[in-house]
Design a protein around this motif. Structure first.
Motif, PDB file in Angstrom:
ATOM      1  N   UNK A 232     -17.071 -46.520 -21.108  1.00 28.73           N
ATOM      2  CA  UNK A 232     -18.182 -46.365 -20.174  1.00 28.73           C
ATOM      3  C   UNK A 232     -18.847 -47.686 -19.839  1.00 28.73           C
ATOM      4  N   UNK A 233     -19.475 -48.286 -20.842  1.00 28.90           N
ATOM      5  CA  UNK A 233     -20.300 -49.468 -20.612  1.00 28.90           C
ATOM      6  C   UNK A 233     -19.464 -50.650 -20.127  1.00 28.90           C
ATOM      7  N   UNK A 234     -18.285 -50.811 -20.687  1.00 31.53           N
ATOM      8  CA  UNK A 234     -17.429 -51.934 -20.302  1.00 31.53           C
ATOM      9  C   UNK A 234     -17.062 -51.868 -18.825  1.00 31.53           C
ATOM     10  N   UNK A 235     -16.721 -50.686 -18.342  1.00 35.20           N
ATOM     11  CA  UNK A 235     -16.294 -50.557 -16.950  1.00 35.20           C
ATOM     12  C   UNK A 235     -17.450 -50.740 -15.984  1.00 35.20           C
ATOM     13  N   UNK A 236     -18.637 -50.305 -16.358  1.00 36.09           N
ATOM     14  CA  UNK A 236     -19.770 -50.395 -15.447  1.00 36.09           C
ATOM     15  C   UNK A 236     -20.337 -51.808 -15.387  1.00 36.09           C
ATOM     16  N   UNK A 237     -20.353 -52.487 -16.518  1.00 34.74           N
ATOM     17  CA  UNK A 237     -20.973 -53.807 -16.564  1.00 34.74           C
ATOM     18  C   UNK A 237     -20.024 -54.935 -16.181  1.00 34.74           C
ATOM     19  N   UNK A 238     -18.706 -54.710 -16.273  1.00 36.58           N
ATOM     20  CA  UNK A 238     -17.747 -55.749 -15.925  1.00 36.58           C
ATOM     21  C   UNK A 238     -17.520 -55.760 -14.419  1.00 36.58           C
ATOM     22  N   UNK A 239     -17.637 -56.925 -13.758  1.00 34.14           N
ATOM     23  CA  UNK A 239     -17.380 -56.992 -12.313  1.00 34.14           C
ATOM     24  C   UNK A 239     -15.994 -56.464 -11.976  1.00 34.14           C
ATOM     25  N   UNK A 240     -15.870 -55.831 -10.793  1.00 31.87           N
ATOM     26  CA  UNK A 240     -14.637 -55.136 -10.424  1.00 31.87           C
ATOM     27  C   UNK A 240     -13.432 -56.073 -10.397  1.00 31.87           C
ATOM     28  N   UNK A 241     -13.578 -57.270  -9.820  1.00 32.95           N
ATOM     29  CA  UNK A 241     -12.438 -58.190  -9.734  1.00 32.95           C
ATOM     30  C   UNK A 241     -11.969 -58.602 -11.117  1.00 32.95           C
ATOM     31  N   UNK A 242     -12.934 -58.893 -11.982  1.00 30.66           N
ATOM     32  CA  UNK A 242     -12.568 -59.280 -13.351  1.00 30.66           C
ATOM     33  C   UNK A 242     -11.903 -58.123 -14.074  1.00 30.66           C
ATOM     34  N   UNK A 243     -12.402 -56.890 -13.824  1.00 32.39           N
ATOM     35  CA  UNK A 243     -11.833 -55.722 -14.480  1.00 32.39           C
ATOM     36  C   UNK A 243     -10.412 -55.449 -13.984  1.00 32.39           C
ATOM     37  N   UNK A 244     -10.180 -55.659 -12.679  1.00 31.83           N
ATOM     38  CA  UNK A 244      -8.851 -55.435 -12.128  1.00 31.83           C
ATOM     39  C   UNK A 244      -7.841 -56.406 -12.729  1.00 31.83           C
ATOM     40  N   UNK A 245      -8.262 -57.669 -12.903  1.00 27.18           N
ATOM     41  CA  UNK A 245      -7.362 -58.641 -13.516  1.00 27.18           C
ATOM     42  C   UNK A 245      -7.061 -58.272 -14.957  1.00 27.18           C
ATOM     43  N   UNK A 246      -8.092 -57.791 -15.656  1.00 23.48           N
ATOM     44  CA  UNK A 246      -7.915 -57.388 -17.047  1.00 23.48           C
ATOM     45  C   UNK A 246      -7.030 -56.160 -17.147  1.00 23.48           C
ATOM     46  N   UNK A 247      -7.198 -55.221 -16.203  1.00 26.13           N
ATOM     47  CA  UNK A 247      -6.385 -54.002 -16.206  1.00 26.13           C
ATOM     48  C   UNK A 247      -4.914 -54.337 -16.037  1.00 26.13           C
ATOM     49  N   UNK A 248      -4.637 -55.273 -15.105  1.00 25.12           N
ATOM     50  CA  UNK A 248      -3.238 -55.596 -14.830  1.00 25.12           C
ATOM     51  C   UNK A 248      -2.578 -56.269 -16.019  1.00 25.12           C
ATOM     52  N   UNK A 249      -3.374 -57.012 -16.796  1.00 23.63           N
ATOM     53  CA  UNK A 249      -2.782 -57.705 -17.937  1.00 23.63           C
ATOM     54  C   UNK A 249      -2.626 -56.787 -19.146  1.00 23.63           C
TER      55      UNK A 249
END
Length: 634
Positions: free
Chosen positions: A293-310
């Motif tokens: 929950x908290x990680x996805x909401x507080x992490x900027x979308x672009x940074x989260x997308x890069x993290x998701x892909x890795x």
């Protein structure tokens, strides 16, 4: 799910039979097989033979032909063409004279799907689902797709995901009526009578029956859901069922009144329960997704997308597992009391559940549709019950979610077009404040004054603070330092008893806050005659900063509006207006026309009445101050 489906209508229970993979494909009462006839001898391909017999309505012959073991190799070679011909038989529906052709083609498609290459059949079936607009055809193709997906196994999770995406596209392609997303209590009771809503619910129930053996098959595999968070079969099923909640169910009311019997569940409620129970079974721990929950909401979308892909984490991906879907799932768990007590571990603290779910409340309450906002209000209300014996401390306010939630809730109170949402949000914000300790309540109230600019809401918050002071005065001990002394003085002089522009303040705009301020000051002067809150120590400052300037402002405003009223009555249109009329038009509506003469007079009369009320209250406060001076207080 078997016991739950007993509440479904008869037409839906019959789906269980047609979705049963073990059921016979056709009525093969004639046991003889064409053992000696070979397609090649007639110089006719298998596809041509099937097509010819279908056109001649010789359906039993088609079944015999495809079940013949001697044609199995040719069936494998011409699989795609055979499936295409059989699928064409579904196009016209199953009404009237087409019924026999429709049921035959459906059964034979299941037969072919059970013996031919599942990957090839999958492509053709998905293509047909994408092109059809007929629910009967869609349901028949689901039966074929079920056979294919069960044969794919664990190694073809991407194919499973592709199939689920096609199903979602079909269901979400049906548009709900506009009124559904903004329906109030009375309209919600009749929503299931709407033809489109009934169609959508029928499709949801059909998809749940389609999923039942797939879920059962996936649960039989050893659980590794959170050891491998990539695109596995079980994870794909979980994400698909979550996305079912992100569609039309987001706008439909799944609430069940506390007094209603279980047998009186609506189809919306029943569908929501089935999805939640299936998800709980797949997850093992129904609350396990709270960790994202908290990680996805507080992490900027672009940074989260890069993290998701890795990291290849499907539960951290907005595309595969939307935040609104997670919010809806946890709303049903907590807000609708669907959390399975038997499978939920006891290691979670109520405070942890509250704070994580508050993120989801914020996501729902920010939604533009009133039906979704209402779910957030109900959700937050249920969360309050978790903390009855475990109140928050002031230090807990350091978490950003509290500020974000309060700002979003305040916007609903001020701007929502739903009267129900505005009223229940007002009750909720008081409950939210009361769940903190004394210091926390003071911090919430003072910070609300900094983020809220609406005078009516500021007036309501100031009244809550006054009630807290009254509770302290009702106790035998010394009042809390948060509601007396220096902090009470700061609250009154800096936030409540304030004329933003001195004597030139627009009293019509600030009327609510000024009237509340006068009521609060008068209450404290009458209630605290023994000066336990120290309010009598700074009466002189209140007079200088607030009461005396307010007297001048009332007199100036009244004289100005009297002149304006006279100008309107005499029809002097070129006269300079005494006040400006501003209207916030919501949802992009047309601009409202300027008020006519009668309406202007009504507005001027209302403003004059508010000046009279302020004047009366100010006179009462002055009496209290003068009374205090007589007994020796200054």
């Amino acid at each position: 799910m078997m016991s739950i489906l007993l509440n479904y209508p008869n037409w839906l229970v019959s789906f269980r039979r047609v979705f049963d993979v073990s059921a016979p494909f056709v009525n093969n009462s004639e046991q003889s097989i064409l053992k000696h006839r070979h397609i090649g001898q007639c110089e006719m391909s298998l596809v041509e033979a099937v097509q010819e017999k279908l056109q001649a309505a010789r359906f039993k012959d088609v079944a015999k032909l495809l079940r013949d073991e001697t044609n199995r190799a040719q069936l494998q070679d011409e699989c795609m063409d055979v499936v295409s011909v059989l699928a064409d038989g579904l196009v016209e529906g199953n009404e009237g004279e087409h019924f026999d052709r429709f049921t035959c083609c459906e059964d034979l498609l299941k037969l072919v799907a059970g013996v031919c290459s599942p990957q090839e059949i999958l492509l053709e079936v998905l293509d047909r689902i994408e092109s059809t607009k007929n629910d009967e055809v869609f349901t028949s193709l689901l039966k074929v797709l079920q056979v294919v997906l069960l044969r794919l196994g664990e190694q073809k999770a991407r194919s499973l995901e592709c199939g689920f995406n096609t199903i979602l596209s079909y269901i979400n392609g049906i548009k709900l009526p506009d009124y559904v997303a903004s329906a109030e209590a009375k309209e919600e009771r009749l929503i299931e009578c709407d033809e489109v809503v009934r169609r959508i619910l029928q499709l949801y129930m059909t998809v749940l029956l389609f999923l039942e053996p797939i879920v059962k098959d996936s649960c039989a595999v050893p659980a590794d859901t959170f050891k491998n968070m990539g695109v596995t079969r079980k994870n794909v099923i979980i994400c698909f069922m979550l996305r079912l909640l992100d569609g039309h169910l987001l706008y439909l009311n799944a609430r069940q009144s506390r007094g209603e019997a279980k047998a009186s569940k609506t189809y919306i409620r029943q569908t929501a329960e089935d999805i939640v129970l299936a998800l709980a079974k797949l997850l093992g721990d129904p609350l396990r997704l709270l960790q994202y929950t908290e990680e996805r909401i507080r992490t900027p979308r672009k940074e989260r997308q890069a993290k998701d892909s890795s990291h290849n984490n499907v539960f951290a991906s907005e595309a595969k597992c939307p935040l609104l879907a997670l919010a809806m799932y946890h709303y049903l768990l907590v807000g609708e009391d669907l959390l399975p007590s038997t499978s939920c571990p006891k290691v979670y603290s109520n405070k942890y559940i509250y704070e994580m779910c508050l993120h989801y409340c914020t996501q729902l309450i920010k939604h533009e549709k009133t039906a979704v906002q209402y779910k957030a209000i109900l959700f937050a209300g249920q969360l309050q019950n978790l903390l009855q014996k475990e109140p928050f401390q002031a230090i807990d306010l350091e978490r950003p979610v509290h500020k974000t939630f309060l700002e979003s809730l305040s916007n609903v109170i001020v701007y929502s077009g739903s009267e129900r949402n505005r009223k229940q949000s007002s009750v909720l914000i008081r409950q939210y404040i009361m769940q903190f300790d004394p210091e926390g309540r003071y911090m919430v109230i003072t910070n609300l004054f900094k983020v809220v600019s609406h005078n009516g809401l500021q007036s309501y918050i100031a009244t809550i603070y006054k009630d807290l002071v009254n509770a302290e005065l009702a106790s035998d001990g010394e009042p809390s330092p948060w509601y007396s002394g220096k902090r009470l003085k700061e609250f009154l002089l800096k936030q409540v008893c304030v004329l933003k522009k001195g004597v030139e303040t627009d009293l019509t705009e600030s009327a609510d806050m000024i009237i509340s301020a006068l009521n609060i000051v008068r209450f404290l002067l009458l209630r605290d005659k023994s000066n336990r809150t120290s309010i009598w120590d700074y009466v002189g400052e209140l007079n200088k900063q607030f009461l005396h300037p307010l007297r001048k402002s009332i007199d100036l405003s009244r004289a100005h509006f009297e002149e304006e009223k006279k100008s309107v009555e005499e029809g002097r249109e070129d006269a300079k207006p005494g006040f400006e009329v501003s209207v916030d038009v919501l949802n992009g509506g047309d601009q409202l026309a300027m008020p006519n003469r009668d309406r202007k007079l009504q507005m001027l009369a209302a403003a004059m009445n508010s000046f009279d009320l302020m004047d009366c209250l100010l006179a009462r406060v002055t009496e209290c101050v003068d009374g205090g001076r007589i007994v020796g207080r200054e």
